[in-house]
Structure formats: C-alpha cells, structure tokens
Enzyme design. Structure first.
Site, PDB file in Angstrom:
ATOM      1  N   ASP A  49       0.845  -1.205   0.000  1.00 45.19           N
ATOM      2  CA  ASP A  49       0.000   0.000   0.000  1.00 45.19           C
ATOM      3  C   ASP A  49       0.880   1.254   0.000  1.00 45.19           C
ATOM      4  O   ASP A  49       0.378   2.377  -0.108  1.00 45.19           O
ATOM      5  CB  ASP A  49      -1.014  -0.009   1.145  1.00 45.19           C
ATOM      6  CG  ASP A  49      -0.369   0.016   2.518  1.00 45.19           C
ATOM      7  OD1 ASP A  49       0.869  -0.162   2.608  1.00 45.19           O
ATOM      8  OD2 ASP A  49      -1.103   0.203   3.510  1.00 45.19           O
ATOM      9  N   SER A  50       2.208   1.067   0.032  1.00 46.37           N
ATOM     10  CA  SER A  50       3.133   2.178  -0.230  1.00 46.37           C
ATOM     11  C   SER A  50       2.858   2.778  -1.604  1.00 46.37           C
ATOM     12  O   SER A  50       3.281   3.897  -1.902  1.00 46.37           O
ATOM     13  CB  SER A  50       4.594   1.695  -0.153  1.00 46.37           C
ATOM     14  OG  SER A  50       4.783   0.551  -0.967  1.00 46.37           O
ATOM     15  N   ASP A  88      -1.124  -6.093  -0.398  1.00 49.02           N
ATOM     16  CA  ASP A  88      -1.403  -5.502   0.913  1.00 49.02           C
ATOM     17  C   ASP A  88      -2.880  -5.200   1.063  1.00 49.02           C
ATOM     18  O   ASP A  88      -3.509  -4.712   0.123  1.00 49.02           O
ATOM     19  CB  ASP A  88      -0.674  -4.143   0.991  1.00 49.02           C
ATOM     20  CG  ASP A  88       0.360  -4.095   2.081  1.00 49.02           C
ATOM     21  OD1 ASP A  88       0.359  -4.974   2.973  1.00 49.02           O
ATOM     22  OD2 ASP A  88       1.173  -3.153   2.044  1.00 49.02           O
ATOM     23  N   LYS A 118      -1.209  -9.466   2.647  1.00 47.56           N
ATOM     24  CA  LYS A 118      -0.450  -9.046   3.839  1.00 47.56           C
ATOM     25  C   LYS A 118      -1.305  -8.087   4.647  1.00 47.56           C
ATOM     26  O   LYS A 118      -1.999  -7.253   4.063  1.00 47.56           O
ATOM     27  CB  LYS A 118       0.867  -8.369   3.438  1.00 47.56           C
ATOM     28  CG  LYS A 118       1.617  -7.762   4.641  1.00 47.56           C
ATOM     29  CD  LYS A 118       3.014  -7.330   4.282  1.00 47.56           C
ATOM     30  CE  LYS A 118       3.134  -5.934   3.748  1.00 47.56           C
ATOM     31  NZ  LYS A 118       2.598  -4.860   4.605  1.00 47.56           N
ATOM     32  N   GLU A 120      -1.027  -5.488   8.238  1.00 48.35           N
ATOM     33  CA  GLU A 120      -0.232  -4.958   9.346  1.00 48.35           C
ATOM     34  C   GLU A 120      -0.871  -5.506  10.612  1.00 48.35           C
ATOM     35  O   GLU A 120      -2.062  -5.322  10.840  1.00 48.35           O
ATOM     36  CB  GLU A 120      -0.240  -3.427   9.296  1.00 48.35           C
ATOM     37  CG  GLU A 120       0.489  -2.928   8.072  1.00 48.35           C
ATOM     38  CD  GLU A 120       0.695  -1.423   8.044  1.00 48.35           C
ATOM     39  OE1 GLU A 120       0.450  -0.750   9.069  1.00 48.35           O
ATOM     40  OE2 GLU A 120       1.109  -0.921   6.994  1.00 48.35           O
ATOM     41  N   GLU A 187       9.468  -4.484  10.298  1.00 46.15           N
ATOM     42  CA  GLU A 187       9.926  -3.171   9.818  1.00 46.15           C
ATOM     43  C   GLU A 187      10.423  -2.291  10.973  1.00 46.15           C
ATOM     44  O   GLU A 187       9.800  -2.205  12.036  1.00 46.15           O
ATOM     45  CB  GLU A 187       8.755  -2.455   9.093  1.00 46.15           C
ATOM     46  CG  GLU A 187       9.161  -1.079   8.568  1.00 46.15           C
ATOM     47  CD  GLU A 187       8.202  -0.499   7.532  1.00 46.15           C
ATOM     48  OE1 GLU A 187       7.215  -1.165   7.157  1.00 46.15           O
ATOM     49  OE2 GLU A 187       8.460   0.640   7.102  1.00 46.15           O
TER      50      GLU A 187
END
Ligand code: KIV
Length: 275
Positions: A49-50, A88, A118, A120, A187
């Site tokens: 999602d970057s 993401d 993925k 978070e 991270e």
C-alpha cells in the site's frame, strides 16, 4: 510457450520452507512492466500500500483503497510469472472483524489472482490471521513499524526504544506466527530485536530496516532505485534514477527544440502511390 515449459510460480509453502535457509529476495511492485523486470530476481513481489505514497503522491498510506490495490495487483500479476505476488490490505479493510478481513481478502485474491495477502498485524490481529489462514488464505503479517499506524504513533518511528515496546514487537510477531501467517514482515527495528524476533518465530522474517538478522529483505523499489531525493536511512540505493531520468529528459527536450527527431517520412519510408 506450452503450459509444461512455464516456470513454476513460487508458493506460500515454498516461502515458508525458506526459514533459516537461503535469504528471501523481495521487492515491492505496482505495475506490469516493472514486475516483469523484477520477477526473474525475486522470490516475492509485494503490491504494497506504499503505492499510495510512491505512485499516487499521498502523504501516507491511509487514503489507499481496496480498488486501488486490486487495480495494481492485477497489473503486477500480468507482469510477474514466477515470484509469489502478495497484495497488501489497505487501512480500514480488515481491522473491523475477521469476517470483514476474509471478505476483502477473498475479493483481492479472486480479482487479481495473487498468491497471498499481507496485513499490518498488532497482537489484536491474531484472530483475523487465524480466521483467514484456516479458510485457505495465505497471510503475511507485518510487525514493528506499521505505516498504517503512523498517525496514531506520531510518525514513521522505529520500534523497540523501550523494554515494553521491544516486548510488544516480539509479541506481535509470535502472535502472527501462532495464528498461521506463513511469513512476517518486520519493519524498523534494530539488529538485536530483528534477531530475537527471527529466533522466536517458526516462519521466515522479511526485514525492512530490520537488519541482516532476518530471513530475507524487502525494499520499496522506487527507494532502492533512487527515484526520490529522500529515502529512509536504511535503504541502500542501487541506482540514481532521479538524476538519470532528469538528464535523459533534458537531452530529449533539447533535441526536440532543435528539431533533432526523425520525421515520419524517415520512419515509415512511405512512398506516395499516386506520384
Ligand atoms: O506497503 C509496503 O510497501 C510495505 C513494505 C514497506 C513492506 O508494506
């Protein structure tokens, strides 16, 4: 190319089996041409999602939507034939309940054809990971610095500055592992914490700013290619695309202004049929 001669796609169990073995090579990808270039060298491509920040110019990942992730996921799947492609889940699409997460993950997988998703994952997300993993969705966790929590955290801050925070990151990773994640992105932690997490979990850790103590590394591709003037300190730049692109475009602009480009008559060598 026949179906038999196609390279076999890397699967979640293949990635899972790399724990403690040859380091996992991972990068982010957002479009088909770049995915095609990265694919031969990478085990895993993440449609992160970057994308919101590095492609769409947003200040954070908060504004990224499910439709954006699906559109970029489809493009990456068209370009990548060998690497495992993970997409993401963006902010607000999985935190409410395991059912919400499953429904949106299933939509991502069905519409993009990707091999994994993925999320978070704070410790609260363990039930969600278990719910999805038990229903055949391959899940990657993401602990430590979680970019979607940047507003709540007061910025993109490395984790493990206090003993409580140190322990929290380990707990997050162990929770994701026990819930059934097949890999965990770690991270923004220092080498000692990266090592402790890697030793504490049974699945591969994929570090980003988390040292070589992890089982592999992922970087945001435009960062490692030097697309931006600023990159996080831990990123090694393998190219300087900002400078090289500016130089190429300057040369192009000079040549167009000087009319140094081929006329269509030269390119097509058309002969008039009527004369
Ligand atoms: O969105 C992303 O690109 C990521 C990587 C930083 C791991 O989550």
């Amino acid at each position: 190319m026949s179906a038999q001669s196609k390279a076999r796609r890397i699967t979640a169990p293949d990635i899972r089996a790399r724990k403690g073995a040859e380091p996992l090579v991972c990068l982010t990808a957002y479009d088909a041409p770049m995915a095609r270039l990265l694919d031969p060298y990478c085990d895993l491509l993440l449609v992160g999602d970057s994308v919101g920040m590095v492609v769409h110019g947003l200040d954070s990942t908060i504004g990224v939507t499910l439709d954006m992730m699906i559109m970029h996921g489809k493009a990456v799947m068209r370009g990548a034939k060998r690497a495992l492609v993970a997409v993401d889940m963006p902010f607000g699409t999985y935190e409410q309940s395991p059912q919400q997460a499953f429904d949106n993950a299933a939509r991502i997988m069905a519409e993009t054809g990707c091999q994994a998703i993925k999320i978070e994952s704070g410790t609260y997300a363990a039930d969600t990971i278990a719910f999805m993993a038990e229903r055949s969705i391959p899940v990657i966790g993401h602990v430590g610095l979680r970019p979607q929590a940047a507003l709540a955290d007061g910025g993109f801050k490395a984790k493990g500055r206090t003993s409580a925070e140190w322990q929290r990151v380990i707990d997050e990773a162990v929770a994701a592992d026990q819930a059934g994640a097949f890999a965990i992105v770690v991270e923004g932690v220092d080498e000692d914490l990266g090592r402790e997490i890697t030793e504490a979990v049974s699945v591969p850790t994929i570090g980003i700013g988390a040292s070589a103590a992890c089982d592999g590394q992922i970087l945001v591709t435009p960062d490692m290619l030097g697309v931006f003037e600023w990159t996080p300190k831990f990123v090694k730049r393998y190219d300087n695309m900002a400078e090289r692109t500016s130089a190429a475009v300057e040369r192009y602009a000079d040549e167009v202004r000087a009319r140094q480009f081929p006329s269509s008559a030269e390119v097509y060598a058309l002969k008039r049929k009527d004369g």
